[in-house]
Write a protein that holds these residues in place. Structure first.
Motif, short mmCIF file in Angstrom:
data_model
loop_
_atom_site.label_atom_id
_atom_site.label_comp_id
_atom_site.label_asym_id
_atom_site.label_seq_id
_atom_site.Cartn_x
_atom_site.Cartn_y
_atom_site.Cartn_z
N TYR A 55 -41.37 -48.53 -25.44
CA TYR A 55 -41.83 -46.57 -25.65
C TYR A 55 -40.36 -45.67 -25.88
CZ TYR A 55 -43.13 -42.15 -24.27
OH TYR A 55 -42.81 -41.01 -23.65
N LEU A 56 -38.94 -46.29 -25.44
CA LEU A 56 -37.89 -44.95 -25.34
C LEU A 56 -37.69 -44.97 -26.57
CD1 LEU A 56 -36.46 -44.84 -22.24
CD2 LEU A 56 -38.14 -43.41 -22.74
N ASP A 57 -38.09 -46.01 -27.74
CA ASP A 57 -37.68 -45.71 -28.66
C ASP A 57 -38.75 -45.03 -29.78
OD1 ASP A 57 -35.48 -47.21 -28.38
OD2 ASP A 57 -36.56 -49.29 -28.53
N THR A 58 -40.59 -45.09 -29.45
CA THR A 58 -40.60 -44.17 -30.40
C THR A 58 -40.71 -42.53 -30.46
OG1 THR A 58 -41.97 -43.84 -27.98
CG2 THR A 58 -42.38 -46.24 -29.06
N GLN A 59 -41.72 -42.51 -31.40
CA GLN A 59 -41.13 -40.67 -31.45
C GLN A 59 -41.52 -39.80 -30.30
OE1 GLN A 59 -40.59 -38.50 -34.51
NE2 GLN A 59 -39.75 -40.88 -35.08
N GLU A 60 -42.55 -40.16 -28.90
CA GLU A 60 -43.10 -39.63 -28.47
C GLU A 60 -41.89 -39.52 -27.55
OE1 GLU A 60 -46.06 -40.32 -24.34
OE2 GLU A 60 -47.52 -41.23 -26.76
N GLY A 61 -41.63 -40.92 -27.37
CA GLY A 61 -40.24 -41.54 -26.42
C GLY A 61 -39.69 -40.78 -26.41
N LYS A 62 -38.93 -40.38 -27.75
CA LYS A 62 -37.99 -39.32 -27.76
C LYS A 62 -38.12 -38.43 -27.57
CE LYS A 62 -36.61 -43.00 -31.45
NZ LYS A 62 -36.50 -42.94 -33.02
N PRO A 65 -38.94 -38.90 -22.45
CA PRO A 65 -38.32 -39.63 -21.90
C PRO A 65 -38.29 -40.10 -21.02
CG PRO A 65 -36.62 -37.89 -22.23
CD PRO A 65 -38.31 -36.94 -22.88
N VAL A 66 -39.68 -40.21 -20.49
CA VAL A 66 -39.67 -40.65 -19.24
C VAL A 66 -40.86 -42.27 -19.43
CG1 VAL A 66 -41.08 -40.26 -17.14
CG2 VAL A 66 -39.81 -38.32 -17.99
N PRO A 67 -40.83 -43.20 -18.91
CA PRO A 67 -41.23 -43.85 -19.53
C PRO A 67 -42.39 -44.33 -18.55
CG PRO A 67 -39.20 -45.51 -19.35
CD PRO A 67 -39.32 -43.10 -18.70
N HIS A 68 -43.73 -44.23 -19.07
CA HIS A 68 -44.56 -43.93 -18.27
C HIS A 68 -46.13 -45.55 -18.66
CE1 HIS A 68 -45.51 -42.13 -21.31
NE2 HIS A 68 -46.68 -41.48 -21.35
N CYS A 69 -47.15 -44.76 -18.50
CA CYS A 69 -47.80 -45.76 -17.97
C CYS A 69 -47.89 -47.86 -19.04
CB CYS A 69 -49.09 -44.98 -19.58
SG CYS A 69 -49.84 -43.78 -18.10
N LEU A 70 -46.69 -48.17 -18.64
CA LEU A 70 -46.23 -49.20 -19.39
C LEU A 70 -46.99 -50.59 -19.14
CD1 LEU A 70 -42.60 -49.21 -18.60
CD2 LEU A 70 -43.85 -48.41 -21.23
N ARG A 71 -47.71 -50.88 -20.29
CA ARG A 71 -48.89 -52.31 -20.14
C ARG A 71 -48.34 -53.13 -18.26
NH1 ARG A 71 -53.37 -54.49 -22.55
NH2 ARG A 71 -52.53 -52.95 -24.91
N ASP A 72 -49.78 -53.15 -18.28
CA ASP A 72 -49.55 -54.06 -16.55
C ASP A 72 -48.75 -53.45 -15.81
OD1 ASP A 72 -51.38 -56.06 -17.50
OD2 ASP A 72 -49.92 -56.65 -19.00
N THR A 73 -48.02 -52.15 -15.10
CA THR A 73 -46.95 -51.75 -14.70
C THR A 73 -48.48 -51.41 -13.25
OG1 THR A 73 -46.46 -49.90 -15.18
CG2 THR A 73 -45.58 -52.16 -15.85
N PRO A 74 -48.00 -51.18 -12.12
CA PRO A 74 -48.76 -50.02 -11.31
C PRO A 74 -49.39 -48.99 -12.19
CG PRO A 74 -46.95 -51.47 -10.55
CD PRO A 74 -46.86 -51.97 -11.57
N GLY A 75 -47.88 -48.36 -12.91
CA GLY A 75 -48.94 -46.72 -13.25
C GLY A 75 -49.17 -47.16 -14.28
#
Length: 175
Positions: A55-62, A65-75
């Motif tokens: 995610y942090l390497d994507t346009q949005e992530g740049k 820069p707050v990792p969120h909604c990572l697939r299959d995580t509680p968030g």
């Protein structure tokens, strides 16, 4: 036929990495709306913000820069009361960006809807993006956004976005 689109009511937007207090206030209202739609036999569709470990390497992530909604995580999961409302027959569209191309394709392939209502998070990002795509996929459907069931981390942007959507011939209810 009517449909309810529940936008990104995930843990990370309600109480997690990008959560904000106002997000929690709409959870019971959306749960009630899901119940009401189900009682009428209308369609319920969910979108879920879905990112990978890169995610942090994507346009949005740049830019956010707050990792969120990572697939299959509680968030990434739908938040408690909303998760409890979801039924196996409800379609869910995972999306790596603000808008869902898969939801657009699905709606474009359906017979015309009488009305499509959007609720969820975040008004000025994903709700707005979904509204534009829904309006494009189903131009003759009455498109509704329930102002009592959408929120933003920025109240001013929330209000401006409701104004923009109203200008796009989207009905804003409960404002």
């Amino acid at each position: 036929m009517k449909a309810l689109v529940v936008v990104d009511m995930q843990v990370d937007f309600v109480t997690g990495a990008l959560g904000f207090p106002e997000a929690e206030t709409i959870v019971p209202r959306i749960a009630q709306k899901i119940h009401d739609y189900r009682q009428q036999g209308w369609e319920i569709l969910f979108t879920m913000d879905t990112h990978s470990e890169t995610y942090l390497d994507t346009q949005e992530g740049k830019r956010l820069p707050v990792p969120h909604c990572l697939r299959d995580t509680p968030g990434w999961q739908l938040c408690g009361e909303i998760a409890a409302c979801r039924q196996p027959q409800d379609r869910c569209f995972c999306k790596p960006a603000f808008g869902s191309g898969e939801l657009f394709d699905y709606l474009r392939g359906q017979d015309p809807y009488e009305e499509i209502e959007l609720v969820g998070l975040v008004t000025n990002l994903c709700v707005l993006s979904q509204a534009v795509l829904v309006k494009t996929a189903q131009p003759e459907a009455t498109l509704v956004v329930d102002a009592g069931c959408v929120r933003s981390y920025d109240p001013a942007l929330h209000e401006k976005t409701l104004d923009v959507m109203a200008g796009m011939q989207i009905q804003i209810r409960n404002r």
